[in-house]
Design an enzyme around this catalytic site. Structure first.
Site, PDB file in Angstrom:
ATOM      1  N   GLU A 270     -38.929   6.575  35.087  1.00  0.00           N
ATOM      2  CA  GLU A 270     -37.938   6.297  36.121  1.00  0.00           C
ATOM      3  C   GLU A 270     -36.772   5.588  35.445  1.00  0.00           C
ATOM      4  OE1 GLU A 270     -39.402   4.569  39.750  1.00  0.00           O
ATOM      5  OE2 GLU A 270     -41.456   5.213  39.335  1.00  0.00           O
TER       6      GLU A 270
ATOM      7  N   THR B  51     -31.500   0.369  33.385  1.00  0.00           N
ATOM      8  CA  THR B  51     -32.018   0.401  34.758  1.00  0.00           C
ATOM      9  C   THR B  51     -32.524  -0.966  35.179  1.00  0.00           C
ATOM     10  OG1 THR B  51     -32.615   2.747  34.567  1.00  0.00           O
ATOM     11  CG2 THR B  51     -33.754   1.449  36.258  1.00  0.00           C
TER      12      THR B  51
ATOM     13  N   SER C  64     -27.802   3.510  44.865  1.00  0.00           N
ATOM     14  CA  SER C  64     -28.688   4.663  45.066  1.00  0.00           C
ATOM     15  C   SER C  64     -29.652   4.469  46.226  1.00  0.00           C
ATOM     16  CB  SER C  64     -29.494   4.932  43.794  1.00  0.00           C
ATOM     17  OG  SER C  64     -30.326   3.824  43.483  1.00  0.00           O
TER      18      SER C  64
ATOM     19  N   GLY D 256     -32.271   5.934  34.069  1.00  0.00           N
ATOM     20  CA  GLY D 256     -30.955   6.507  34.240  1.00  0.00           C
ATOM     21  C   GLY D 256     -30.633   7.516  33.154  1.00  0.00           C
TER      22      GLY D 256
ATOM     23  N   GLU E  19     -69.622  19.222  36.313  1.00  0.00           N
ATOM     24  CA  GLU E  19     -70.749  20.156  36.330  1.00  0.00           C
ATOM     25  C   GLU E  19     -72.038  19.457  36.753  1.00  0.00           C
ATOM     26  OE1 GLU E  19     -68.381  21.222  32.501  1.00  0.00           O
ATOM     27  OE2 GLU E  19     -68.555  19.531  33.907  1.00  0.00           O
TER      28      GLU E  19
END
Length: 387
Positions: free
Chosen positions: A305, A206, A178, A307, A64
């Site tokens: 992030e 991971t 992957s 599995g 503002e």
């Protein structure tokens, strides 16, 4: 569409300008945390566009004030559109309500009310100054401030679970490969978001499988996200990429109190923060650990992030609030391929977790799908940040 373009007719006028204010607010993502994203637009007394502003950085002028400073005396008798109720307290900056009153604004349109107890009742303060205030049920404003309000209400960070999957729902082959399901443009977008969130979380599974860095690379950094690893037995290798990149970004590990003390000492000597959380039935409860991390490090937006192992517990504890899923034009066709989530056994479709689709964006041949996950419960805890 820019704020200077001709708006539609009066029935949708308020929504038009609030949409423009919300689009401006996103420019502060990565700079304003733990404060919320806020955008503002000022019109003159005849309804013509004067100025626009957004909250640029934590501790700096609010949206503002930025907009009103540009408008100057021309704002007198005009209308101010803002995505979040103006604050009515003195924190790092003076109250926005005072700036609005001093500018001679005649009408304020608010897209979302502020639930922070310290912000005061901005609407009431403006009405007491004989300023007309209209509240609009504005979805974009609500989404902008959802992570901020969620942390205030629960003490928990807003978890955004991200993954890339084939069209038949695999995030990796049965061997764990992957690279790469998603396109280069999709991966670049992930790095951009890594450079804006407060933290990135993963599980030890991971880490052991992929040895990730979990840093933002080849993009302009707005903040260095803290890395968080859920590692009950402290299996994190001392020669991992996460350890090697400690000069680039801090690292916290959540472990069980029964984890090997020598492993803990070795990690802490490298500069790793080790947070212990008592296990329940051989599982480290994530909710209290996340509350502690959020309070200790001012975490609001956390990207996940991981599995299916960690994701199972995050979903079970109702901790994921948003999904960012990259659907790629691949078919795996293997029932042993790795899915993003395991461990649930609904017998009826009605028992599945319901999601709300917020947006779809194409990245090459990938489609980024963003979903909201409605919380099953909403325990009240105090917050410690404000607009």
């Amino acid at each position: 569409m820019s704020p200077l373009q001709t708006p539609p007719r009066v029935p949708t006028l308020d929504r038009f300008w609030l949409d423009r204010a919300a689009a401006l607010a996103v420019r502060g993502y990565g700079h304003v945390a733990p404060n919320p994203l806020v955008g503002c637009i000022v019109l003159d007394a005849d309804g013509a566009f004067l100025s626009a502003g957004f909250h640029r950085e934590c501790g700096g002028p609010h949206a503002e004030v930025n907009a009103l400073q540009q408008a100057g005396d021309r704002a007198r008798g005009g209308t101010l559109y803002v995505t979040l109720e103006p604050c009515h307290h003195t924190g790092r900056t003076p109250p926005c309500t005072s700036a609005i009153v001093d500018a001679g604004i005649a009408r304020v349109v608010v897209g979302c009310l502020d639930s922070h107890v310290l912000s005061g009742d901005g609407v009431a303060a403006l009405e007491q100054a004989n300023i007309r205030v209209d509240l609009v049920n504005h979805r974009a404003s609500d989404l902008l401030t959802a992570p901020f309000r969620y942390r205030l209400d629960t003490g928990l960070p807003w978890l955004i679970a991200k993954w890339a999957q084939t069209l038949d729902g695999a995030i990796a082959t049965r061997t764990g490969d992957s690279q790469w399901i998603s396109s280069g443009r999709s991966r670049a977008l992930v790095h951009r978001h890594r450079g804006r969130v407060d933290a990135i979380m993963t599980g030890i599974g991971t880490v052991l499988a992929d040895d990730p860095q979990l840093t933002a690379r080849h993009v302009r950094l707005r903040r260095s996200a803290r890395r968080i690893v859920i590692d009950p037995d402290l299996q994190l290798p001392l020669d991992s990429n996460l350890i090697d990149t400690l000069p680039d970004a801090p690292l916290s590990v959540v472990a069980s109190p029964t984890a090997d003390t020598s492993r803990r000492a070795a990690l802490e000597s490298r500069g790793v923060e080790v947070l212990t959380q008592a296990a329940e039935q051989d599982v480290v409860p994530l909710r209290p650990a996340l509350k502690t991390l959020a309070a200790r490090h001012d975490l609001t937006n956390v990207m996940v992030e991981c599995g299916p192992g960690l994701m199972r517990y995050l979903v079970k504890e109702d901790l994921v609030r948003e999904l960012a899923v990259f659907a790629s034009p691949l078919l795996m066709g293997d029932q042993e391929a790795i899915p993003p989530l395991r461990g649930r056994s609904p017998l009826r479709v009605i028992q599945a977790t319901r999601l709300e689709l917020c947006s779809m964006h194409r990245r090459d041949d990938d489609v980024l799908l963003r979903y909201l996950v409605e919380p099953v419960s909403n325990p009240k805890d105090s917050g410690d940040s404000g607009h």
